[in-house]
Design a protein around this motif. Structure first.
Motif, PDB file in Angstrom:
ATOM      1  N   THR A 148     -25.138  13.236  36.528  1.00 32.23           N
ATOM      2  CA  THR A 148     -25.226  14.570  35.925  1.00 32.23           C
ATOM      3  C   THR A 148     -24.026  15.430  36.323  1.00 32.23           C
ATOM      4  OG1 THR A 148     -26.687  15.286  37.730  1.00 32.23           O
ATOM      5  CG2 THR A 148     -27.729  14.544  35.690  1.00 32.23           C
ATOM      6  N   ALA A 149     -23.697  16.362  35.426  1.00 34.10           N
ATOM      7  CA  ALA A 149     -22.460  17.146  35.555  1.00 34.10           C
ATOM      8  C   ALA A 149     -22.572  18.299  36.560  1.00 34.10           C
ATOM      9  CB  ALA A 149     -22.064  17.681  34.187  1.00 34.10           C
ATOM     10  N   ASP A 150     -23.774  18.692  36.923  1.00 34.23           N
ATOM     11  CA  ASP A 150     -23.937  19.768  37.916  1.00 34.23           C
ATOM     12  C   ASP A 150     -24.292  19.188  39.273  1.00 34.23           C
ATOM     13  OD1 ASP A 150     -23.609  22.455  36.836  1.00 34.23           O
ATOM     14  OD2 ASP A 150     -25.287  21.984  35.510  1.00 34.23           O
ATOM     15  N   SER A 201     -49.571  24.035  32.679  1.00 31.81           N
ATOM     16  CA  SER A 201     -49.528  25.029  33.758  1.00 31.81           C
ATOM     17  C   SER A 201     -48.130  25.412  34.191  1.00 31.81           C
ATOM     18  CB  SER A 201     -50.257  24.499  34.990  1.00 31.81           C
ATOM     19  OG  SER A 201     -51.529  24.029  34.642  1.00 31.81           O
ATOM     20  N   THR A 202     -47.138  24.627  33.786  1.00 34.47           N
ATOM     21  CA  THR A 202     -45.771  24.912  34.228  1.00 34.47           C
ATOM     22  C   THR A 202     -44.777  24.633  33.092  1.00 34.47           C
ATOM     23  OG1 THR A 202     -45.311  22.655  34.965  1.00 34.47           O
ATOM     24  CG2 THR A 202     -46.309  24.100  36.587  1.00 34.47           C
ATOM     25  N   VAL A 203     -43.657  25.335  33.147  1.00 33.22           N
ATOM     26  CA  VAL A 203     -42.523  24.982  32.296  1.00 33.22           C
ATOM     27  C   VAL A 203     -41.361  24.675  33.246  1.00 33.22           C
ATOM     28  CG1 VAL A 203     -40.947  25.692  30.458  1.00 33.22           C
ATOM     29  CG2 VAL A 203     -43.322  26.482  30.424  1.00 33.22           C
ATOM     30  N   GLY A 204     -40.826  23.475  33.136  1.00 32.03           N
ATOM     31  CA  GLY A 204     -39.678  23.072  33.953  1.00 32.03           C
ATOM     32  C   GLY A 204     -38.512  22.801  33.020  1.00 32.03           C
ATOM     33  N   SER A 205     -37.288  22.951  33.526  1.00 32.29           N
ATOM     34  CA  SER A 205     -36.140  22.815  32.606  1.00 32.29           C
ATOM     35  C   SER A 205     -35.824  21.367  32.265  1.00 32.29           C
ATOM     36  CB  SER A 205     -34.902  23.477  33.200  1.00 32.29           C
ATOM     37  OG  SER A 205     -34.445  22.766  34.340  1.00 32.29           O
ATOM     38  N   ASP A 206     -36.146  20.416  33.152  1.00 34.90           N
ATOM     39  CA  ASP A 206     -35.619  19.039  33.043  1.00 34.90           C
ATOM     40  C   ASP A 206     -34.105  19.096  32.895  1.00 34.90           C
ATOM     41  OD1 ASP A 206     -35.443  16.334  33.061  1.00 34.90           O
ATOM     42  OD2 ASP A 206     -36.531  15.989  31.194  1.00 34.90           O
ATOM     43  N   HIS A 207     -33.496  19.965  33.689  1.00 36.11           N
ATOM     44  CA  HIS A 207     -32.032  20.121  33.653  1.00 36.11           C
ATOM     45  C   HIS A 207     -31.382  18.811  34.074  1.00 36.11           C
ATOM     46  CE1 HIS A 207     -28.291  22.431  33.896  1.00 36.11           C
ATOM     47  NE2 HIS A 207     -28.041  21.850  35.059  1.00 36.11           N
ATOM     48  N   CYS A 208     -30.797  18.116  33.100  1.00 32.72           N
ATOM     49  CA  CYS A 208     -30.187  16.808  33.338  1.00 32.72           C
ATOM     50  C   CYS A 208     -28.900  16.786  32.511  1.00 32.72           C
ATOM     51  CB  CYS A 208     -31.177  15.723  32.912  1.00 32.72           C
ATOM     52  SG  CYS A 208     -30.686  14.066  33.401  1.00 32.72           S
ATOM     53  N   PRO A 209     -27.899  17.557  32.961  1.00 31.38           N
ATOM     54  CA  PRO A 209     -26.739  17.866  32.120  1.00 31.38           C
ATOM     55  C   PRO A 209     -25.672  16.778  32.109  1.00 31.38           C
ATOM     56  CG  PRO A 209     -26.497  18.937  34.246  1.00 31.38           C
ATOM     57  CD  PRO A 209     -27.805  18.192  34.286  1.00 31.38           C
ATOM     58  N   ASP A 214     -21.101   5.498  18.960  1.00 28.01           N
ATOM     59  CA  ASP A 214     -21.368   4.405  18.014  1.00 28.01           C
ATOM     60  C   ASP A 214     -22.697   3.705  18.260  1.00 28.01           C
ATOM     61  OD1 ASP A 214     -18.823   4.805  16.887  1.00 28.01           O
ATOM     62  OD2 ASP A 214     -17.944   3.685  18.565  1.00 28.01           O
ATOM     63  N   ASN A 215     -23.418   4.175  19.258  1.00 31.47           N
ATOM     64  CA  ASN A 215     -24.669   3.506  19.618  1.00 31.47           C
ATOM     65  C   ASN A 215     -25.548   4.482  20.407  1.00 31.47           C
ATOM     66  OD1 ASN A 215     -26.700   2.038  20.821  1.00 31.47           O
ATOM     67  ND2 ASN A 215     -25.375   0.407  21.614  1.00 31.47           N
ATOM     68  N   PHE A 216     -26.594   4.966  19.751  1.00 26.86           N
ATOM     69  CA  PHE A 216     -27.446   5.998  20.387  1.00 26.86           C
ATOM     70  C   PHE A 216     -27.967   5.568  21.754  1.00 26.86           C
ATOM     71  CE2 PHE A 216     -30.569   3.330  18.261  1.00 26.86           C
ATOM     72  CZ  PHE A 216     -31.609   3.283  19.179  1.00 26.86           C
ATOM     73  N   ALA A 217     -28.128   4.246  21.939  1.00 24.37           N
ATOM     74  CA  ALA A 217     -28.714   3.765  23.195  1.00 24.37           C
ATOM     75  C   ALA A 217     -27.756   3.954  24.372  1.00 24.37           C
ATOM     76  CB  ALA A 217     -29.110   2.303  23.070  1.00 24.37           C
ATOM     77  N   LYS A 218     -26.506   4.295  24.082  1.00 26.06           N
ATOM     78  CA  LYS A 218     -25.537   4.516  25.165  1.00 26.06           C
ATOM     79  C   LYS A 218     -25.310   6.001  25.444  1.00 26.06           C
ATOM     80  CE  LYS A 218     -23.163   0.147  24.821  1.00 26.06           C
ATOM     81  NZ  LYS A 218     -22.074  -0.579  24.154  1.00 26.06           N
ATOM     82  N   ILE A 219     -26.033   6.853  24.754  1.00 27.33           N
ATOM     83  CA  ILE A 219     -25.904   8.296  25.034  1.00 27.33           C
ATOM     84  C   ILE A 219     -26.733   8.604  26.280  1.00 27.33           C
ATOM     85  CG2 ILE A 219     -26.284  10.639  24.173  1.00 27.33           C
ATOM     86  CD1 ILE A 219     -26.414   9.440  21.309  1.00 27.33           C
ATOM     87  N   PRO A 220     -26.137   9.151  27.335  1.00 28.78           N
ATOM     88  CA  PRO A 220     -26.971   9.474  28.493  1.00 28.78           C
ATOM     89  C   PRO A 220     -28.100  10.441  28.097  1.00 28.78           C
ATOM     90  CG  PRO A 220     -24.656  10.104  28.881  1.00 28.78           C
ATOM     91  CD  PRO A 220     -24.734   9.500  27.518  1.00 28.78           C
ATOM     92  N   ASN A 221     -29.295  10.133  28.548  1.00 26.60           N
ATOM     93  CA  ASN A 221     -30.485  10.927  28.182  1.00 26.60           C
ATOM     94  C   ASN A 221     -30.582  12.167  29.063  1.00 26.60           C
ATOM     95  OD1 ASN A 221     -33.061   8.415  27.368  1.00 26.60           O
ATOM     96  ND2 ASN A 221     -30.956   8.612  26.693  1.00 26.60           N
ATOM     97  N   GLY A 222     -30.491  13.316  28.451  1.00 17.35           N
ATOM     98  CA  GLY A 222     -30.699  14.524  29.236  1.00 17.35           C
ATOM     99  C   GLY A 222     -29.999  15.710  28.616  1.00 17.35           C
ATOM    100  N   VAL A 223     -30.549  16.897  28.880  1.00 18.60           N
ATOM    101  CA  VAL A 223     -29.975  18.141  28.351  1.00 18.60           C
ATOM    102  C   VAL A 223     -29.914  19.196  29.456  1.00 18.60           C
ATOM    103  CG1 VAL A 223     -30.676  17.789  25.951  1.00 18.60           C
ATOM    104  CG2 VAL A 223     -32.278  18.888  27.530  1.00 18.60           C
ATOM    105  N   PRO A 224     -28.938  20.107  29.340  1.00 15.80           N
ATOM    106  CA  PRO A 224     -28.882  21.213  30.297  1.00 15.80           C
ATOM    107  C   PRO A 224     -29.925  22.277  29.937  1.00 15.80           C
ATOM    108  CG  PRO A 224     -27.060  21.385  28.731  1.00 15.80           C
ATOM    109  CD  PRO A 224     -27.826  20.140  28.367  1.00 15.80           C
ATOM    110  N   GLY A 225     -30.409  23.034  30.917  1.00 11.92           N
ATOM    111  CA  GLY A 225     -31.401  24.046  30.558  1.00 11.92           C
ATOM    112  C   GLY A 225     -31.797  25.014  31.654  1.00 11.92           C
ATOM    113  N   LEU A 226     -31.355  24.720  32.853  1.00 12.50           N
ATOM    114  CA  LEU A 226     -31.779  25.528  34.011  1.00 12.50           C
ATOM    115  C   LEU A 226     -31.379  26.992  33.930  1.00 12.50           C
ATOM    116  CD1 LEU A 226     -32.096  25.189  37.435  1.00 12.50           C
ATOM    117  CD2 LEU A 226     -29.716  24.633  37.156  1.00 12.50           C
TER     118      LEU A 226
END
Ligand code: DUC
Ligand code: ZN
Ligand code: ZN
Ligand code: ZN
Length: 468
Positions: A71-73, A310-318, A330-342
């Motif tokens: 992750t980038a952070d 009961s909770t909202v978490g960011s799943d910050h995985c940038p 060229d291949n969705f399976a090689k896109i790292p899974n995760g989004v920024p959000g914190l």
């Protein structure tokens, strides 16, 4: 030095009222209709503003190695972004190395955490089952104050554990006063769907969603809940993304399973159509579970309002767009899974939740602060505004709007999921243990001031259910 916050409107999970707050030694020492300014007091005027307890984001992946990248952070950029966004505590996932004990791994992560600006704790991920892991659990809780772990039902070969391992770990964790986070997706079916899709030449990002359909999440959610029930252990279902999985949670709650459910801002606001954006813009929105069809959002908001979630978490995985997300052009399976959000979780949930009338102000505080604190053994030190609580506070002006843009963010990512979105309400001041760490959008607190959170055991999940 004392601090007095005057004339604000205090919001907790149960109350809204006007009062002044007295802070001494980083802790709230008094709440009264009025505290007069005194020479030895730093006075903050909160007229026209809400005073919220600091946000607690229990789902972050700072400095996290994943899918052949990371992750980038780190704890510097990530905790600055958190603070700017009204988050005063995080619980981050560790990532164990093969063959390493949980306790040795934790020491490495505690070292990384030392550069934090805000308070931090860890959920220990267990990806490799062995008997030593079971022996370590009570030590983790008693000696280290790490009272939560995480298991994955997907990402075979990297993180996934099987049902028998899950059962044994959950059972022992429950006995040790530890709550188990579970990533609930059926990894085996998903791996097969991905193989089928690629064999047909279906490689665009939308196939990320098509190969992780709701049934793979709801099946795994139901199975995880059954395993927790059999093990008589508390369980926390991370990132519930769709109505079908939420239904499994509701059914388990009815049976008396000790389940707490979380959703994330992106599932509440964004939908599957983002995975069809042109020029690979869609790659920015790849996370797991994937964004869902829009109709699910209403179910998630209702789930929050009704106390099923009961909770909202960011799943910050940038991941950076250039160089990381683009690995999968060229291949969705090689896109790292995760989004920024914190950095935006507070604003997004406030704007689309409170401003747009989907949840109450109290519910907003409940899912972003009180619920996470109660679930993960931080309450009553964190998670509300009351005498004896840490003075982790967010002053929020509900009448000032701002436009979200990656050009003005602290998180170390070259894009923002909500680029150009105007949100009503702006954070003006953030205090962590009584110290001002953010003023008017600028982070002024020092790196390394954050403290490790030694958490209480979670013997029984406390219900945070309340009416809207
Ligand atoms: N989902 C993500 O999107 N990223 C990290 C791991 C996960 O489960
Ligand atoms: Zn006053
Ligand atoms: Zn996950
Ligand atoms: Zn996650």
């Amino acid at each position: 030095m004392k601090t007095i916050i005057q004339n604000g409107t205090i919001v907790t999970a149960t109350d809204i009222y006007k009062a002044d707050i007295l802070i001494e030694n980083g802790v709230i020492s008094g709440i009264s209709s009025h505290y007069a300014a005194a020479p030895d007091a730093n006075v903050i005027d909160a007229s026209g503003q809400y005073v919220f307890p600091g946000g607690i984001d229990v789902h972050t992946h700072l400095a996290w190695p994943f899918q052949s990248t990371g992750t980038a952070d780190d704890f510097v950029s990530g905790t600055r972004a958190a603070a700017a966004g009204g988050i005063t505590s995080i619980i981050n996932f560790t990532n164990p190395k093969k063959g390493q004990t949980l306790l040795d791994n934790l020491q490495e992560w505690k070292k990384k955490g030392e550069s934090s600006l805000i308070d931090y704790g860890f959920h220990s991920i267990i990806s490799e089952y062995n008997d030593h892991v079971l022996e370590e659990l009570p030590i983790l809780a008693d000696k280290e104050g790490v009272t939560s772990i995480k298991l994955f039902m997907a990402y075979k070969g990297e993180l996934m554990v099987n049902d028998r391992e899950m059962y044994k770990i959950l059972k022992k964790a429950g006995e040790a006063g530890i709550i188990t986070n579970v990533h609930a997706e059926n990894g085996d079916i998903i791996d097969e769907l991905i193989a089928e899709s690629l064999a047909k030449g279906n490689t665009e990002p939308i196939y990320h969603a098509y190969t992780r359909p709701p049934i793979t999440e709801s099946e795994a959610t139901g199975r995880a809940l059954a395993i927790a029930e059999a093990a008589k252990a508390p369980i926390y279902i991370v990132h519930v993304s769709c109505a079908d999985a939420l239904q499994k949670v509701a059914e388990a709650k009815k049976r008396g399973v000790q389940v707490t459910a979380e959703t994330c801002p992106h599932y509440l606001v964004l939908d599957e159509s983002y995975l069809e954006l042109q020029n690979f813009e869609s790659g920015k929105y790849v996370c797991s579970p994937p964004l869902r069809e829009k109709w699910n959002q209403e179910h998630l908001w209702n789930g929050i309002a009704a106390g099923q979630i009961s909770t909202v978490g960011s799943d910050h995985c940038p991941f950076l767009f250039e160089g990381q997300k683009t690995l999968g052009r060229d291949n969705f399976a090689k896109i790292p899974n995760g989004v920024p959000g914190l950095e935006d979780i507070f604003s997004i949930v406030y704007h689309f939740g409170v401003n747009e009338g989907r949840i109450s102000l109290q519910k907003f505080v409940e899912v972003l602060s009180t619920g996470p604190a109660k679930t993960f053994g931080l309450y009553p030190k964190k998670g509300s505004i009351g005498i004896g609580f840490d003075a982790d506070l967010v002053l929020f002006n509900p009448n000032v709007s701002r436009v979200i843009t990656h050009k003005k963010q602290y998180q170390n990512v070259d894009y923002n999921l909500y680029e150009g979105t105007e949100v009503k309400g702006t954070i003006t001041l953030v205090l962590s243990r009584g110290e001002v760490i953010v003023r008017d959008g600028y982070v002024i607190g020092e790196q390394g001031r954050g403290k490790f959170l030694f958490r209480n055991k979670v013997s029984k999940v406390q219900s945070t259910v309340s009416a809207m």
